[in-house]
Design a protein around this motif. Structure first.
Motif, PDB file in Angstrom:
ATOM      1  N   GLY A  58     -64.652  66.364 -15.002  1.00 24.58           N
ATOM      2  CA  GLY A  58     -63.913  65.085 -14.476  1.00 24.58           C
ATOM      3  C   GLY A  58     -64.716  64.505 -13.213  1.00 24.58           C
ATOM      4  N   GLY A  60     -67.501  62.799 -13.216  1.00 28.06           N
ATOM      5  CA  GLY A  60     -67.748  61.446 -13.670  1.00 28.06           C
ATOM      6  C   GLY A  60     -69.226  61.582 -14.561  1.00 28.06           C
ATOM      7  N   THR A  63     -69.360  59.482 -17.664  1.00 29.58           N
ATOM      8  CA  THR A  63     -69.216  58.069 -17.343  1.00 29.58           C
ATOM      9  C   THR A  63     -70.453  57.647 -17.182  1.00 29.58           C
ATOM     10  OG1 THR A  63     -66.785  58.646 -16.801  1.00 29.58           O
ATOM     11  CG2 THR A  63     -67.616  56.397 -15.916  1.00 29.58           C
ATOM     12  N   GLU A 180     -73.997  67.302 -22.612  1.00 32.31           N
ATOM     13  CA  GLU A 180     -73.711  68.646 -22.957  1.00 32.31           C
ATOM     14  C   GLU A 180     -74.298  68.890 -24.249  1.00 32.31           C
ATOM     15  OE1 GLU A 180     -69.754  70.055 -22.057  1.00 32.31           O
ATOM     16  OE2 GLU A 180     -69.544  68.288 -20.586  1.00 32.31           O
TER      17      GLU A 180
ATOM     18  N   GLY B 269     -63.221  50.827 -20.636  1.00 30.38           N
ATOM     19  CA  GLY B 269     -63.206  52.319 -21.184  1.00 30.38           C
ATOM     20  C   GLY B 269     -62.214  52.487 -22.638  1.00 30.38           C
ATOM     21  N   HIS B 272     -63.709  55.130 -26.074  1.00 23.92           N
ATOM     22  CA  HIS B 272     -63.752  56.281 -26.419  1.00 23.92           C
ATOM     23  C   HIS B 272     -62.292  56.862 -25.668  1.00 23.92           C
ATOM     24  CE1 HIS B 272     -65.173  56.028 -22.233  1.00 23.92           C
ATOM     25  NE2 HIS B 272     -64.626  57.609 -21.985  1.00 23.92           N
TER      26      HIS B 272
HETATM   27  N1  LIG Z   1     -62.154  55.839 -20.929  1.00 28.84           N
HETATM   28  C1  LIG Z   1     -61.487  56.437 -19.797  1.00 28.84           C
HETATM   29  N2  LIG Z   1     -60.413  55.981 -19.366  1.00 28.84           N
HETATM   30  C2  LIG Z   1     -59.555  56.292 -18.319  1.00 28.84           C
HETATM   31  N3  LIG Z   1     -60.199  57.132 -17.748  1.00 28.84           N
HETATM   32  C3  LIG Z   1     -61.348  57.652 -18.008  1.00 28.84           C
HETATM   33  C4  LIG Z   1     -62.155  57.288 -19.174  1.00 28.84           C
HETATM   34  N4  LIG Z   1     -63.336  57.946 -19.267  1.00 28.84           N
HETATM   35  C5  LIG Z   1     -63.124  58.561 -17.905  1.00 28.84           C
HETATM   36  N5  LIG Z   1     -62.172  58.755 -17.340  1.00 28.84           N
HETATM   37  C6  LIG Z   1     -61.972  59.241 -16.006  1.00 28.84           C
HETATM   38  O1  LIG Z   1     -63.014  59.437 -15.153  1.00 28.84           O
HETATM   39  C7  LIG Z   1     -63.133  60.664 -14.523  1.00 28.84           C
HETATM   40  C8  LIG Z   1     -64.517  61.201 -14.823  1.00 28.84           C
HETATM   41  O2  LIG Z   1     -64.778  61.780 -16.441  1.00 28.84           O
HETATM   42  P1  LIG Z   1     -65.962  61.976 -17.048  1.00 28.84           P
HETATM   43  O3  LIG Z   1     -65.834  62.117 -18.446  1.00 28.84           O
HETATM   44  O4  LIG Z   1     -67.093  61.117 -16.669  1.00 28.84           O
HETATM   45  O5  LIG Z   1     -66.085  63.524 -16.297  1.00 28.84           O
HETATM   46  P2  LIG Z   1     -67.368  64.752 -16.852  1.00 28.84           P
HETATM   47  O6  LIG Z   1     -67.905  64.855 -15.572  1.00 28.84           O
HETATM   48  O7  LIG Z   1     -68.093  64.222 -17.957  1.00 28.84           O
HETATM   49  O8  LIG Z   1     -66.404  65.810 -17.104  1.00 28.84           O
HETATM   50  P3  LIG Z   1     -66.313  66.962 -18.113  1.00 28.84           P
HETATM   51  O9  LIG Z   1     -67.193  67.987 -17.565  1.00 28.84           O
HETATM   52  O10 LIG Z   1     -65.413  67.554 -18.461  1.00 28.84           O
HETATM   53  O11 LIG Z   1     -67.271  66.481 -19.327  1.00 28.84           O
HETATM   54  C9  LIG Z   1     -62.243  61.424 -15.215  1.00 28.84           C
HETATM   55  O12 LIG Z   1     -60.871  61.694 -14.284  1.00 28.84           O
HETATM   56  C10 LIG Z   1     -61.704  60.950 -16.358  1.00 28.84           C
HETATM   57  O13 LIG Z   1     -60.070  61.247 -16.630  1.00 28.84           O
END
Ligand SMILES: Nc1ncnc2c1ncn2[C@@H]1O[C@H](COP(=O)(O)OP(=O)(O)OP(=O)(O)O)[C@@H](O)[C@H]1O
Ligand SMILES: [Mg+2]
Lengths: 275, 275
Positions: A58, A60, A63, A180, B269, B272
């Motif tokens: 989470g 980012g 994202t 990943e 967003g 996905h």
């Molecule tokens: N499409 C979306 N709609 C709403 N919130 C989102 C969306 N995508 C991501 N988020 C939120 O944004 C934040 C960052 O998410 P992200 O998927 O980028 O994390 P990450 O670093 O890839 O985590 P992980 O290691 O679990 O893959 C999280 O709080 C997630 O809930």
């Protein structure tokens, strides 16, 4: 000066938990949820560099990758790929990039071959060209020939992940975004993928941005690593310099994992608890 | 180097081929669907034969059967086109491949053109099979029918349904959970006002006014004139031009609205749901 492949300047992305219909918007407490997923971050990745992004769940990472991949639009800031803006020059960027994500995402009833030819055609490749390359790449990734024409749903997760990697390699991207890519792979497959990543950089000068939760992998593969926490980059340097950032523990030189735990403030197990 | 046009054409074909593969892989489901459609058409058409007994008056049952047959066939054809095009997003969201397809360096026009080409070919073939079964069962005499004119009316009528389909396809983009079901509403409204099984003259004034704006009204009218009355092609023009105009308006609007919805989905967003 090295040529800059990925340029991220003050990129900012916030998600609102909000319905499109106004009458659905109020949740129980009348407040709306807001998550700043990428919080004004800036960095550059040079051509041919393997750039790692680490961070807790989470933080980012995905994202950030989606912003570069044109799948999300930044709320502010700029992202360019070889000088092309992801918002205003979508197709030019898309020609240069491809992405591998954690979940393999295929038409489950179709075979890897059918899925990959669909992917290849979207990038303007002919079916004959694609077929030769697909066999080559899948063999290289150690996938058995017999599985190539069976439905994807009959394959294990790790095998599907290899097909996903093949889908990205097929289009010979100048910039490869890997979210990943080795999660869920067995140790041998993991090494094959890691070797492939290195080979891509060495032979084709592919620029690779990679996220992983495997610290050893990150240390081994990446030229530079950014550590993210709550949408911000909290450190960015070569693996060696990152390791030098924290004091040594009990005479043992710090590992990337120590740095990760120290910087992301989510130290779940205290050193003393382990002793 | 291949030209940009070749590249886009290959990309268009990718959708045709992929859908053909999906139909082939789900062939047993296609048979079930065909059986369902034939049963549906037949049961509506038998109303024509039953009318004399129901009303106790002398009625030209043959004419009535043909009237209803045209209704079921044209409606099947148009709604098949609509659903295939609407499914351009729904289908991929289900499989999770949508991010990969929207990341490909293609214009949305290329994307839609491929899906449309397949939709028209599929729907024509599907409808032709139902027509063949119906003609055989009711021993319909088509010697006086203007089949060429009928095909022309149906093809030009498809254009507007393509546009409406593209507009409908944004629903799964905007509403990941319920979007696909919402497209049924569009089809049901058109069914009500277009005079599929009855002349629009029987409708109350408000609904009748709406029928003027439904391109299906003209397609049905033209098809009946060609099939029932055997009108020569030149005299079918009054049923053709309104559908061409509707298509010329609906398709650009569809593409424009789709562009807006895509941008909205990338901003919020919605492409996905995990990873
Ligand atoms: N499409 C979306 N709609 C709403 N919130 C989102 C969306 N995508 C991501 N988020 C939120 O944004 C934040 C960052 O998410 P992200 O998927 O980028 O994390 P990450 O670093 O890839 O985590 P992980 O290691 O679990 O893959 C999280 O709080 C997630 O809930
Ligand atoms: Mg992630």
């Amino acid at each position: 000066m090295d040529e800059i492949a990925i340029h991220v300047r003050e990129a900012y992305k916030v998600f609102h938990k909000q319905s499109l219909f106004p009458w659905n918007r109020k949740n129980g407490h009348g407040e709306k949820k807001r998550v700043v997923a990428v919080d004004s971050i800036s960095f550059d990745v040079s051509k041919g560099e393997i750039f790692g992004v680490l961070g807790p769940n989470g933080s980012g990472k995905s994202t950030l990758i989606r912003l570069i991949a044109t799948l999300l639009l930044p709320d502010s800031g700029a992202v360019t790929v070889f000088g092309h803006d992801v918002v205003h020059d979508r197709i030019a960027v898309q020609r240069l990039i491809n992405r591998v994500s954690v979940e393999a995402s295929f038409f489950k009833k179709l075979s890897p071959m059918e899925n990959l030819i669909f992917g290849a055609r979207l990038y303007g490749l002919s079916a004959q060209q694609a077929r030769v390359q697909i066999l080559e790449i899948l063999t290289r990734l150690g996938l058995e020939r017999s599985t190539i024409s069976k439905p994807v749903e009959e394959m294990s997760r790790g095998m599907q992940q290899k097909v996903a990697i093949a889908r990205a390699l097929l289009t010979r991207p100048a910039v490869l975004l890997m979210d990943e890519p080795t999660t869920g792979l067995d140790p041998r497959s993991k090494r094959e993928v890691q070797a492939l990543v290195r080979e891509l950089r060495d032979q084709d000068e592919t620029t690779i941005l990679l996220t992983t939760h495997d610290m050893v992998e990150a240390e081994m593969l990446c030229d530079r690593i950014a550590i993210m926490d709550a949408g911000k980059i909290v450190a960015l340097d070569t693996p060696e310099k990152l390791c030098a950032m924290v004091p040594s523990h009990n005479g043992r030189s710090p590992t990337l994992e120590d740095v990760f735990l120290e910087l992301t403030g989510k130290k779940l197990i205290e050193e003393d608890d382990v002793e | 180097m291949i030209s940009a046009t070749t590249r886009q054409l290959r990309a268009s074909y990718a959708f045709v081929e992929r859908n053909a593969h999906l139909v082939k892989r789900y062939w047993s489901w296609e048979l079930v669907w065909l059986a369902y459609s034939i049963a549906n058409s037949l049961s509506v058409s038998y109303i024509g034969l039953g009318m004399e007994q129901i009303s106790g008056q002398e009625i030209d049952g043959r004419y009535l059967v043909l009237y209803l047959v045209v209704g079921t066939l044209v409606w099947r054809y148009l709604s098949l086109i609509f659903y295939w095009i609407t499914d351009v997003i729904g289908l991929e969201r289900w499989e999770g491949t949508i991010e990969y397809t929207l990341m490909a360096p293609i214009h949305r026009l290329t994307h839609m053109a491929g899906q449309t080409a397949f939709a028209v070919a599929y729907s024509l073939l599907f409808t032709a099979i139902i027509l063949a079964v119906t003609v055989k069962l009711f021993q319909i005499d088509l010697t006086n029918a203007n089949l060429f004119g009928m095909t022309l009316v149906m093809l030009s009528g498809s254009l507007s349904f393509i546009g409406i389909g593209i507009v409908g396809s944004i629903l799964p983009l905007l509403f990941p959970e319920r979007g696909a079901q919402m497209t049924h509403v569009i089809i049901a409204m058109l069914l009500l006002v277009s005079g599929v099984y009855y002349p629009v003259a029987v409708l109350p004034p408000t609904l009748r006014m709406l029928s003027v704006f439904s391109p299906a009204t003209y397609v049905l009218d033209g098809t009946r004139k060609a099939l029932l009355d055997g009108l020569p092609t030149a005299q079918l023009w009054p049923s053709i031009w309104p559908t061409l105009v509707a298509g010329a308006i609906a398709i650009p609007i569809g593409l424009w609205v789709f562009g807006l919805a895509e941008r909205y989905a990338k901003r919020t967003g919605k492409l996905h749901r995990n990873g």
